[in-house]
Design a protein around this motif. Structure first.
Motif, PDB file in Angstrom:
ATOM      1  N   LEU A 134      -9.389   2.622   2.949  1.00 46.36           N
ATOM      2  CA  LEU A 134      -8.556   2.969   1.800  1.00 46.36           C
ATOM      3  C   LEU A 134      -9.239   3.972   0.883  1.00 46.36           C
ATOM      4  O   LEU A 134     -10.444   4.216   0.969  1.00 46.36           O
ATOM      5  CB  LEU A 134      -8.209   1.703   1.002  1.00 46.36           C
ATOM      6  CG  LEU A 134      -7.506   0.582   1.760  1.00 46.36           C
ATOM      7  CD1 LEU A 134      -7.328  -0.628   0.851  1.00 46.36           C
ATOM      8  CD2 LEU A 134      -6.156   1.055   2.285  1.00 46.36           C
ATOM      9  N   HIS A 165     -10.933   1.138  -3.182  1.00 47.23           N
ATOM     10  CA  HIS A 165      -9.843   0.183  -3.030  1.00 47.23           C
ATOM     11  C   HIS A 165     -10.113  -0.891  -1.972  1.00 47.23           C
ATOM     12  O   HIS A 165      -9.667  -2.034  -2.122  1.00 47.23           O
ATOM     13  CB  HIS A 165      -8.543   0.923  -2.724  1.00 47.23           C
ATOM     14  CG  HIS A 165      -8.039   1.715  -3.891  1.00 47.23           C
ATOM     15  ND1 HIS A 165      -6.775   2.287  -3.931  1.00 47.23           N
ATOM     16  CD2 HIS A 165      -8.616   2.023  -5.086  1.00 47.23           C
ATOM     17  CE1 HIS A 165      -6.616   2.919  -5.090  1.00 47.23           C
ATOM     18  NE2 HIS A 165      -7.725   2.772  -5.786  1.00 47.23           N
ATOM     19  N   SER A 166     -10.833  -0.554  -0.918  1.00 42.86           N
ATOM     20  CA  SER A 166     -11.140  -1.562   0.107  1.00 42.86           C
ATOM     21  C   SER A 166     -11.972  -2.700  -0.480  1.00 42.86           C
ATOM     22  O   SER A 166     -11.798  -3.873  -0.115  1.00 42.86           O
ATOM     23  CB  SER A 166     -11.899  -0.926   1.278  1.00 42.86           C
ATOM     24  OG  SER A 166     -11.072  -0.038   1.999  1.00 42.86           O
ATOM     25  N   ALA A 168       0.835  -1.200   0.000  1.00 41.64           N
ATOM     26  CA  ALA A 168       0.000   0.000   0.000  1.00 41.64           C
ATOM     27  C   ALA A 168       0.868   1.248   0.000  1.00 41.64           C
ATOM     28  O   ALA A 168       1.963   1.254   0.565  1.00 41.64           O
ATOM     29  CB  ALA A 168      -0.904   0.015   1.229  1.00 41.64           C
ATOM     30  N   TRP A 206      -4.403   5.932   2.374  1.00 36.68           N
ATOM     31  CA  TRP A 206      -3.686   4.755   1.890  1.00 36.68           C
ATOM     32  C   TRP A 206      -4.427   4.157   0.711  1.00 36.68           C
ATOM     33  O   TRP A 206      -5.654   4.195   0.645  1.00 36.68           O
ATOM     34  CB  TRP A 206      -3.529   3.738   3.013  1.00 36.68           C
ATOM     35  CG  TRP A 206      -2.519   4.171   4.032  1.00 36.68           C
ATOM     36  CD1 TRP A 206      -2.763   4.869   5.175  1.00 36.68           C
ATOM     37  CD2 TRP A 206      -1.100   3.978   3.983  1.00 36.68           C
ATOM     38  NE1 TRP A 206      -1.589   5.119   5.848  1.00 36.68           N
ATOM     39  CE2 TRP A 206      -0.547   4.578   5.148  1.00 36.68           C
ATOM     40  CE3 TRP A 206      -0.241   3.341   3.083  1.00 36.68           C
ATOM     41  CZ2 TRP A 206       0.816   4.570   5.413  1.00 36.68           C
ATOM     42  CZ3 TRP A 206       1.118   3.325   3.346  1.00 36.68           C
ATOM     43  CH2 TRP A 206       1.640   3.931   4.501  1.00 36.68           C
ATOM     44  N   ALA A 207      -3.655   3.619  -0.236  1.00 33.89           N
ATOM     45  CA  ALA A 207      -4.263   3.176  -1.490  1.00 33.89           C
ATOM     46  C   ALA A 207      -3.425   2.102  -2.173  1.00 33.89           C
ATOM     47  O   ALA A 207      -2.289   1.823  -1.784  1.00 33.89           O
ATOM     48  CB  ALA A 207      -4.419   4.376  -2.429  1.00 33.89           C
TER      49      ALA A 207
END
Length: 318
Positions: free
Chosen positions: A288, A292-293, A169, A178-179
């Motif tokens: 995220l 993204h999650s 990440a 965060w990604a």
């Protein structure tokens, strides 16, 4: 004229959003963002959530695309209630704010602006921070490995009993979230090339390496990105940069280092648009960027890895 026709074609194709959940080899993966395939899996539930804007959005779908202020600005969107998101819902008083960043206006015009976000209203017209009218294509490489102890044994979660999966990440510089270390697809570029390039630039700081270091890094990345992989998702993304006329679409692909030997030889180093980079344990506690999650959850399900301490959680938890 050619640019406008291309834009209309892309916009038309983009209305078909689909999940892909099959294992493919690098040579056989679809490298064209517009190609779509439908599969019956937990991914199809995510698909229905995203596209629910056609008839009225559910509470948690198409949500980030309606947040204010618009990223990188003080612009406030017109508020769009859940029941008014879908274009099929009549709303004569709809008066969205118009905004296109100056940096975007300085670039070329790619397509006819008279196209609509396939997921519904966002409260803002124009292109915002996005360079193209209609779909703006990105690629998200999800690099994973099993979490192991000092003896090299896989670590299982004490409650779920499943092995814990980790992914690389990055912390985005623009918003601090965060990604997945992904990015935009360059004109004429294959998705496979974008995935490898973006991971190298953001998670390994490849742009700052010497010529010799770049050659060695390329060899290591080739090992990782030439193996079998999972195409996790293709299609529309609920992104805070989306507008009524421009939106993000992505292809999220999982490359898994089963033994951990490949990634052991690669040193994570933040670069390009990343402020930080690290291995993160995958679980439902992740918060995220954008969607993204949801992509990470699909990876955990496909790899039969730990996701939640609640044994009742399944695909309907998206």
């Amino acid at each position: 004229m050619a640019g406008r026709l291309l834009g209309k074609t892309l916009a038309t194709v983009s209305l078909s959003v689909a999940l892909a959940s099959v294992t493919v080899k690098a040579s056989g993966s679809c490298s064209i963002p517009e190609c779509r395939s439908s599969f019956s899996s937990c991914g199809s539930h995510l698909n229905s959530n995203i596209m629910s804007g056609s008839n009225g959005a559910k509470e948690n779908s198409h949500k980030k695309a309606r947040t204010s202020p618009y990223p990188g600005s003080k612009v406030q969107r017109s508020q769009v209630p859940n029941e008014k998101v879908g274009w099929l819902v009549e709303w004569q008083d709809y008066n969205p704010v118009e905004y296109t960043a100056l940096s975007v206006l300085a670039g070329p015009r790619w397509a006819d602006p008279q196209i609509r976000n396939p997921a519904g209203r966002t409260g803002l017209v124009g292109r915002g921070l996005l360079g193209r009218w209609g779909p703006n294509h990105a690629a998200d490489p999800i690099i994973t490995r099993w979490k192991r102890d000092k003896s090299g044994n896989k670590i299982t979660h004490p409650i779920s009993g499943k092995n814990i999966l980790q992914f690389v990440a990055i912390k985005r510089k623009d918003c601090g979230e965060w990604a997945i270390p992904g990015g935009m697809v360059d004109p004429g570029e294959k998705i496979s090339a974008t995935l490898k390039r973006e991971f190298g630039e953001e998670a390994l700081n490849s742009l700052q390496k010497s010529s010799a270091e770049k050659r060695k890094l390329e060899e290591q990345l080739h090992k990782l990105f030439s193996q079998e992989h999972l195409v996790i998702y293709k299609g529309y993304v609920d992104d805070p940069r989306n507008t009524d006329n421009a939106w993000m679409e992505t292809e999220a692909v999982n490359y898994h280092d089963e033994t951990g030997e490949i990634m052991d030889n690669l040193t994570l180093e933040a670069g390009d648009d990343a402020g930080k980079v690290k291995w993160v344990d995958i679980s439902d506690k992740l918060k995220l960027y954008a969607s993204h999650s949801q992509f990470i959850k699909l990876v955990a399900e496909k790899r039969d890895a730990h996701w939640s301490e609640d044994s009742e959680t399944d695909c309907h938890g998206l």
